[in-house]
Design a protein around this motif. Structure first.
Motif, PDB file in Angstrom:
ATOM      1  N   LEU A   1       0.844  -1.192   0.000  1.00 12.97           N
ATOM      2  CA  LEU A   1       0.000   0.000   0.000  1.00 12.97           C
ATOM      3  C   LEU A   1       0.883   1.248   0.000  1.00 12.97           C
ATOM      4  N   PRO A   2       0.867   2.044  -1.043  1.00 12.36           N
ATOM      5  CA  PRO A   2       1.702   3.251  -1.091  1.00 12.36           C
ATOM      6  C   PRO A   2       1.427   4.176   0.091  1.00 12.36           C
ATOM      7  N   GLY A   3       2.506   4.603   0.755  1.00 13.39           N
ATOM      8  CA  GLY A   3       2.367   5.534   1.871  1.00 13.39           C
ATOM      9  C   GLY A   3       2.215   4.891   3.221  1.00 13.39           C
ATOM     10  N   SER A   4       2.218   3.547   3.280  1.00 10.52           N
ATOM     11  CA  SER A   4       1.984   2.866   4.556  1.00 10.52           C
ATOM     12  C   SER A   4       3.258   2.283   5.169  1.00 10.52           C
ATOM     13  N   SER A   5       4.410   2.528   4.557  1.00  8.84           N
ATOM     14  CA  SER A   5       5.643   1.878   5.005  1.00  8.84           C
ATOM     15  C   SER A   5       6.034   2.255   6.430  1.00  8.84           C
ATOM     16  N   GLU A   6       5.633   3.440   6.891  1.00 14.23           N
ATOM     17  CA  GLU A   6       6.001   3.878   8.235  1.00 14.23           C
ATOM     18  C   GLU A   6       5.073   3.315   9.310  1.00 14.23           C
ATOM     19  N   PHE A   7       4.010   2.648   8.921  1.00 12.45           N
ATOM     20  CA  PHE A   7       3.030   2.136   9.884  1.00 12.45           C
ATOM     21  C   PHE A   7       3.383   0.681  10.234  1.00 12.45           C
ATOM     22  N   SER A   8       4.431   0.528  11.001  1.00 14.67           N
ATOM     23  CA  SER A   8       4.966  -0.804  11.292  1.00 14.67           C
ATOM     24  C   SER A   8       4.432  -1.409  12.583  1.00 14.67           C
ATOM     25  N   HIS A   9       3.663  -0.642  13.348  1.00 14.13           N
ATOM     26  CA  HIS A   9       3.128  -1.129  14.617  1.00 14.13           C
ATOM     27  C   HIS A   9       1.636  -1.448  14.435  1.00 14.13           C
ATOM     28  N   ILE A  10       1.285  -2.709  14.626  1.00 10.83           N
ATOM     29  CA  ILE A  10      -0.076  -3.161  14.367  1.00 10.83           C
ATOM     30  C   ILE A  10      -0.664  -3.747  15.646  1.00 10.83           C
ATOM     31  N   ARG A  11      -1.907  -3.382  15.933  1.00  9.84           N
ATOM     32  CA  ARG A  11      -2.599  -3.887  17.111  1.00  9.84           C
ATOM     33  C   ARG A  11      -3.975  -4.427  16.715  1.00  9.84           C
ATOM     34  N   TYR A  12      -4.374  -5.474  17.395  1.00 11.41           N
ATOM     35  CA  TYR A  12      -5.740  -5.963  17.281  1.00 11.41           C
ATOM     36  C   TYR A  12      -6.448  -5.704  18.601  1.00 11.41           C
ATOM     37  N   TYR A  13      -7.650  -5.123  18.538  1.00 14.46           N
ATOM     38  CA  TYR A  13      -8.460  -4.881  19.736  1.00 14.46           C
ATOM     39  C   TYR A  13      -9.837  -5.502  19.523  1.00 14.46           C
TER      40      TYR A  13
ATOM     41  N   GLN B   1      -1.133  -2.335  24.576  1.00 13.94           N
ATOM     42  CA  GLN B   1      -1.003  -3.690  24.076  1.00 13.94           C
ATOM     43  C   GLN B   1      -2.326  -4.177  23.512  1.00 13.94           C
ATOM     44  N   GLY B   2      -2.264  -4.899  22.402  1.00  8.95           N
ATOM     45  CA  GLY B   2      -3.472  -5.395  21.778  1.00  8.95           C
ATOM     46  C   GLY B   2      -4.094  -6.551  22.545  1.00  8.95           C
ATOM     47  N   ASP B   3      -5.320  -6.917  22.154  1.00 10.69           N
ATOM     48  CA  ASP B   3      -6.034  -8.021  22.785  1.00 10.69           C
ATOM     49  C   ASP B   3      -5.717  -9.333  22.071  1.00 10.69           C
ATOM     50  N   LEU B   4      -5.895 -10.428  22.783  1.00  8.65           N
ATOM     51  CA  LEU B   4      -5.784 -11.746  22.174  1.00  8.65           C
ATOM     52  C   LEU B   4      -7.031 -11.999  21.320  1.00  8.65           C
ATOM     53  N   PRO B   5      -6.863 -12.327  20.045  1.00 10.46           N
ATOM     54  CA  PRO B   5      -8.033 -12.635  19.219  1.00 10.46           C
ATOM     55  C   PRO B   5      -8.427 -14.098  19.366  1.00 10.46           C
ATOM     56  N   SER B   6      -9.685 -14.384  19.162  1.00 12.35           N
ATOM     57  CA  SER B   6     -10.120 -15.767  19.034  1.00 12.35           C
ATOM     58  C   SER B   6      -9.415 -16.376  17.824  1.00 12.35           C
ATOM     59  N   PRO B   7      -8.996 -17.643  17.893  1.00  5.59           N
ATOM     60  CA  PRO B   7      -8.387 -18.274  16.718  1.00  5.59           C
ATOM     61  C   PRO B   7      -9.295 -18.221  15.491  1.00  5.59           C
ATOM     62  N   VAL B   8     -10.604 -18.280  15.713  1.00  3.31           N
ATOM     63  CA  VAL B   8     -11.550 -18.219  14.596  1.00  3.31           C
ATOM     64  C   VAL B   8     -11.463 -16.855  13.910  1.00  3.31           C
ATOM     65  N   VAL B   9     -11.461 -15.797  14.715  1.00  3.93           N
ATOM     66  CA  VAL B   9     -11.376 -14.441  14.170  1.00  3.93           C
ATOM     67  C   VAL B   9     -10.014 -14.207  13.530  1.00  3.93           C
ATOM     68  N   ALA B  10      -8.944 -14.569  14.230  1.00  2.00           N
ATOM     69  CA  ALA B  10      -7.602 -14.336  13.709  1.00  2.00           C
ATOM     70  C   ALA B  10      -7.364 -15.096  12.409  1.00  2.00           C
ATOM     71  N   GLY B  11      -7.784 -16.362  12.379  1.00  2.00           N
ATOM     72  CA  GLY B  11      -7.610 -17.158  11.171  1.00  2.00           C
ATOM     73  C   GLY B  11      -8.433 -16.640  10.006  1.00  2.00           C
ATOM     74  N   GLY B  12      -9.668 -16.229  10.300  1.00  2.00           N
ATOM     75  CA  GLY B  12     -10.513 -15.666   9.253  1.00  2.00           C
ATOM     76  C   GLY B  12      -9.965 -14.364   8.718  1.00  2.00           C
ATOM     77  N   LEU B  13      -9.506 -13.491   9.622  1.00  2.00           N
ATOM     78  CA  LEU B  13      -8.913 -12.224   9.199  1.00  2.00           C
ATOM     79  C   LEU B  13      -7.673 -12.454   8.351  1.00  2.00           C
ATOM     80  N   ALA B  14      -6.790 -13.354   8.805  1.00  2.00           N
ATOM     81  CA  ALA B  14      -5.551 -13.613   8.074  1.00  2.00           C
ATOM     82  C   ALA B  14      -5.839 -14.086   6.657  1.00  2.00           C
ATOM     83  N   ARG B  15      -6.787 -14.998   6.527  1.00  2.00           N
ATOM     84  CA  ARG B  15      -7.121 -15.496   5.185  1.00  2.00           C
ATOM     85  C   ARG B  15      -7.639 -14.377   4.298  1.00  2.00           C
TER      86      ARG B  15
END
Length: 265
Positions: free
Chosen positions: A87-99, A165-179
Motif C-alpha cells: 500500500l503506497p504511503g503505509s511503510s512507516e506504519f509498522s506497529h499493528i494492534r488488534y483490539y 497492548q493489543g487483545d488476544l483474538p479468538s483463533p476463529v477471528v484471527a484465522g478468518g482475518l488472516a485469510r
C-alpha cells in the motif's frame, strides 16, 4: 425534520436470505439481489472469500474458540504486514494492534474520510477502506478488513509504539482475518480500479473510487431502499454506510445498475 434511519429497521424489509455467492444474495424463492451494501465493507471481497470457508472449518475442528494464545495470531500479523508493504504511503506504519472492542486502544471511533470534511489532525484515528488511498498523513489508521459475518473489533496500524497492548483474538477471528488479508492483498495487486466504472456518479450520488455516497433527501431514503429491493438491488440500510460497487460486475449487473439508477429523478 430529518428521519433517523435505523439500520436494522431497513434490513428487516429484506426477505429471508438462503445463500450468497460473490456479491449476490438469494432469497428463499430464488430471487437474486446485487449487494451494494456488502455489510458496510465487510463483504468487499464477496460473501465467500476464496478459501475462507475451508480455513474456518479447519480451525473450528480443533475445538478452541476462546481467545487464548495460539499460532493464528502470529499468522494474522504476518498477513497484515505483507498487506502494508504493497500500500503506497503505509511503510512507516509498522506497529499493528488488534483490539476486540470497537473502542480498543482507548482511541475514539475512526473518522471516515468518505464523510469527514475536516482535515485530519495528528493523532486522529482514520479509517482506511480497501480501494482508497492510504491516509499517510495520519498517525493511527484503522484498517477495514473484509471478513464477512464475523464481528472482529478493530485492526489498527500506527506510526509509533504508543498504543496500548493489543487483545488476544479468538483463533476463529484471527484465522478468518488472516485469510481475508491474503485474498485482499492479491485482489489489490491484480484488480483494475472499480472506480473507473463511474456507474453512480451524478445526483443524488457522489462517487469516490468504488464507494458512492447518497446526497439526496434522507426522508426519501426508505422509499428508495424498498424500490431497490424490488428491482433486485440491496442498498446500504443506513446513510452512514456508502454504496459499494463490487470488484467485478457481470454484464447483467451493469445493466441492472444503469437501469435502476438511471431511472431515478
Amino acid at each position: 425534520m430529518v428521519i433517523e434511519l435505523k439500520e436494522q429497521e431497513l434490513l428487516r424489509l429484506m426477505p429471508a436470505i438462503r445463500r450468497a455467492r460473490d456479491f449476490h444474495l438469494y432469497d428463499t424463492s430464488g430471487k437474486r439481489y446485487l449487494d451494494l451494501y456488502q455489510e458496510g465493507g465487510r463483504a468487499w471481497l464477496g460473501h465467500r472469500p476464496d478459501g475462507l470457508s475451508l480455513q474456518l472449518k479447519n480451525i473450528l475442528s480443533r475445538g478452541v474458540y476462546a481467545p487464548y494464545p495460539g499460532s493464528e495470531e502470529g499468522k494474522l500479523y504476518k498477513a497484515l504486514k505483507a498487506l502494508l508493504m504493497i500500500l503506497p504511503g503505509s511503510s512507516e506504519f509498522s506497529h499493528i494492534r488488534y483490539y476486540s472492542s470497537v473502542l480498543g486502544g482507548g482511541l475514539p471511533e475512526a473518522a471516515d474520510p468518505l464523510y469527514s470534511k475536516a482535515d485530519r489532525k495528528p493523532g486522529l484515528c482514520t479509517l482506511w477502506r480497501p480501494g482508497l488511498q492510504w491516509p499517510h498523513d495520519a498517525i493511527n489508521v484503522e484498517m477495514l478488513i473484509p471478513l464477512p459475518g464475523l464481528a472482529y473489533g478493530r485492526v489498527i496500524a500506527s506510526r509509533d509504539d504508543s498504543l496500548p497492548q493489543g487483545d488476544l483474538p479468538s483463533p476463529v477471528v484471527a484465522g478468518g482475518l488472516a485469510r481475508c488479508v491474503w485474498v485482499l492483498k492479491n485482489c489489490l495487486e491484480t484488480a483494475a480500479p472499480v472506480g473507473e466504472l463511474d456507474l453512480l456518479e451524478g445526483a443524488p450520488w457522489k462517487q469516490k473510487g468504488p464507494y458512492c455516497l447518497y446526497t439526496g433527501n434522507a426522508d426519501n431514503y426508505k422509499i428508495l431502499f424498498s424500490k431497490a429491493l424490488s428491482a433486485g438491488i440491496l442498498l446500504p440500510p443506513s446513510l452512514d454506510s456508502p454504496c459499494i460497487l463490487p470488484g467485478h460486475l457481470t454484464s447483467g449487473d451493469v445493466s441492472l445498475v444503469k437501469q435502476f439508477f438511471g431511472g431515478l429523478s
